[in-house]
Design a protein around this motif. Structure first.
Motif, PDB file in Angstrom:
ATOM      1  N   LEU A 128       0.826  -1.211   0.000  1.00  0.00           N
ATOM      2  CA  LEU A 128       0.000   0.000   0.000  1.00  0.00           C
ATOM      3  C   LEU A 128       0.859   1.258   0.000  1.00  0.00           C
ATOM      4  N   ASP A 131       3.511   2.608  -5.214  1.00  0.00           N
ATOM      5  CA  ASP A 131       2.675   3.440  -6.079  1.00  0.00           C
ATOM      6  C   ASP A 131       1.736   2.621  -6.949  1.00  0.00           C
ATOM      7  N   CYS A 132       2.174   1.458  -7.402  1.00  0.00           N
ATOM      8  CA  CYS A 132       1.344   0.548  -8.188  1.00  0.00           C
ATOM      9  C   CYS A 132       1.657  -0.865  -7.718  1.00  0.00           C
ATOM     10  N   ARG A 159      -4.350   3.625   4.998  1.00  0.00           N
ATOM     11  CA  ARG A 159      -4.468   3.443   3.550  1.00  0.00           C
ATOM     12  C   ARG A 159      -5.572   2.478   3.146  1.00  0.00           C
ATOM     13  N   MET A 160      -5.866   1.476   3.977  1.00  0.00           N
ATOM     14  CA  MET A 160      -6.977   0.590   3.635  1.00  0.00           C
ATOM     15  C   MET A 160      -8.289   1.366   3.626  1.00  0.00           C
ATOM     16  N   GLU A 162      -8.614   4.618   3.164  1.00  0.00           N
ATOM     17  CA  GLU A 162      -8.578   5.591   2.062  1.00  0.00           C
ATOM     18  C   GLU A 162      -8.893   4.924   0.733  1.00  0.00           C
ATOM     19  N   ARG A 163      -8.408   3.692   0.525  1.00  0.00           N
ATOM     20  CA  ARG A 163      -8.613   3.008  -0.750  1.00  0.00           C
ATOM     21  C   ARG A 163      -9.999   2.376  -0.856  1.00  0.00           C
ATOM     22  N   ALA A 164     -10.468   1.783   0.230  1.00  0.00           N
ATOM     23  CA  ALA A 164     -11.659   0.929   0.153  1.00  0.00           C
ATOM     24  C   ALA A 164     -12.876   1.498   0.868  1.00  0.00           C
ATOM     25  N   ASN A 188      -9.327  -1.852  -4.368  1.00  0.00           N
ATOM     26  CA  ASN A 188      -8.302  -0.900  -4.825  1.00  0.00           C
ATOM     27  C   ASN A 188      -7.000  -1.001  -4.042  1.00  0.00           C
ATOM     28  N   PHE A 189      -6.732  -2.173  -3.456  1.00  0.00           N
ATOM     29  CA  PHE A 189      -5.448  -2.382  -2.795  1.00  0.00           C
ATOM     30  C   PHE A 189      -4.366  -2.746  -3.814  1.00  0.00           C
ATOM     31  N   GLN A 191      -3.542  -2.943  -8.291  1.00  0.00           N
ATOM     32  CA  GLN A 191      -3.994  -2.347  -9.550  1.00  0.00           C
ATOM     33  C   GLN A 191      -4.124  -3.366 -10.682  1.00  0.00           C
ATOM     34  N   VAL A 229      -4.196  13.518  -1.616  1.00  0.00           N
ATOM     35  CA  VAL A 229      -4.819  12.488  -0.772  1.00  0.00           C
ATOM     36  C   VAL A 229      -4.624  12.800   0.696  1.00  0.00           C
TER      37      VAL A 229
END
Length: 271
Positions: A128, A131-132, A159-160, A162-164, A188-189, A191, A229
């Motif tokens: 996480l 970057d990718c 980050r979990m 923020e992404r999900a 989105n964890f 790509q 972000v």
């Protein structure tokens, strides 16, 4: 995949390989499912610091030797440091989890991560922080700190969510339940999901495409997106004019214009 050393020290190691303008960073303790010891985490920070400090390097690829990415921290080895509130990496080095902890540096250059097999706790947090992420379709993910009486402090709680979204993050943070690559993609964890065995090659392809772009512009774009972000769109927009003025005055910007006019691939130097 890069060759693995025939003799791996019991406490594991981090292998680095230069491939053109890329730095391949390999987690290497397969006999213990790549569980992280203090030595390994220190060497990982050293590799990230090398990536940022070497002007000939433009992007990194984090990967692992063996069938698994990492089972996370080797708790018996790391617990004494955790109990003392100490970090395994020296002050002033680049922090692999990229949290901006006082006394440590944040990574500037782009990093692509390839994961496979068991990817637990720190493994999720390291990917996480990249970057990718390219995941093999055999991945098993779990943020299972609550099963060990501790909390994830390498960025998963941030980050979990923020992404999900908060609910989806807490579903896995509070249960420690396992999930697979398809679910990681949905949340989105990661790509991309590819057949097992192809994850490193795909990560290298992505990193090579990134490294072919103008280095100053790549770093500036990455940092601005992170600022949006972490600090909000208004703070990120506040940098637009100054950053664009600086970039447009670079040699690479002039080369970008020349290559467009001459209808050829640009040859960027990072200046």
């Amino acid at each position: 995949m890069p060759a693995m050393d025939t003799v791996v020290p019991p406490e594991g190691t981090i292998l680095t390989e230069r491939r053109g303008t890329l730095l391949l960073i390999g987690i290497n303790r397969p006999a213990k499912r790549n569980g992280f010891t203090p030595r390994m985490y220190k060497e990982l920070a050293e590799a990230y610091t090398l990536l940022d400090d070497d002007p000939d390097l433009r992007a990194g690829v984090l990967h692992a030797h063996g069938p698994h990415f990492t089972a996370g921290l080797d708790l018996p080895a790391m617990a004494p440091l955790m109990q003392r509130g100490e970090k395994a990496i020296p002050p002033g080095s680049v922090e692999p989890t990229d949290l901006g902890t006082p006394g440590y540096r944040r990574r500037g250059k782009p990093l692509v991560c390839a994961v496979q097999g068991i990817t637990f706790t720190l493994g999720i947090e390291l990917m996480l922080a990249a970057d990718c992420v390219v995941a093999a379709d055999d991945c098993r993910f779990s943020q299972l700190e609550v099963k060990r009486g501790i909390m994830a402090t390498g960025g998963a709680t941030l980050r979990m969510a923020e992404r999900a979204g908060l609910g989806s993050a807490l579903l896995y943070l509070l249960t420690g339940d396992e999930f697979g690559s398809a679910e990681a993609l949905r949340l989105n964890f990661v790509q991309k999901v590819v057949p097992a065995g192809e994850q490193l090659a795909e990560a290298i392809r992505i990193a090579e495409r990134i490294a072919a772009q103008a280095p100053l512009a790549v770093v500036a774009t990455r940092l601005n997106a992170l600022k949006a972000v972490e600090e909000g769109p208004l703070r990120a927009m506040g940098e637009f004019l100054a950053v664009q003025q600086r970039l447009s005055s670079s040699e690479d910007a002039a080369e970008g214009v020349r290559s467009f006019v001459e209808k050829r691939a640009a040859r960027f130097t990072g200046r």
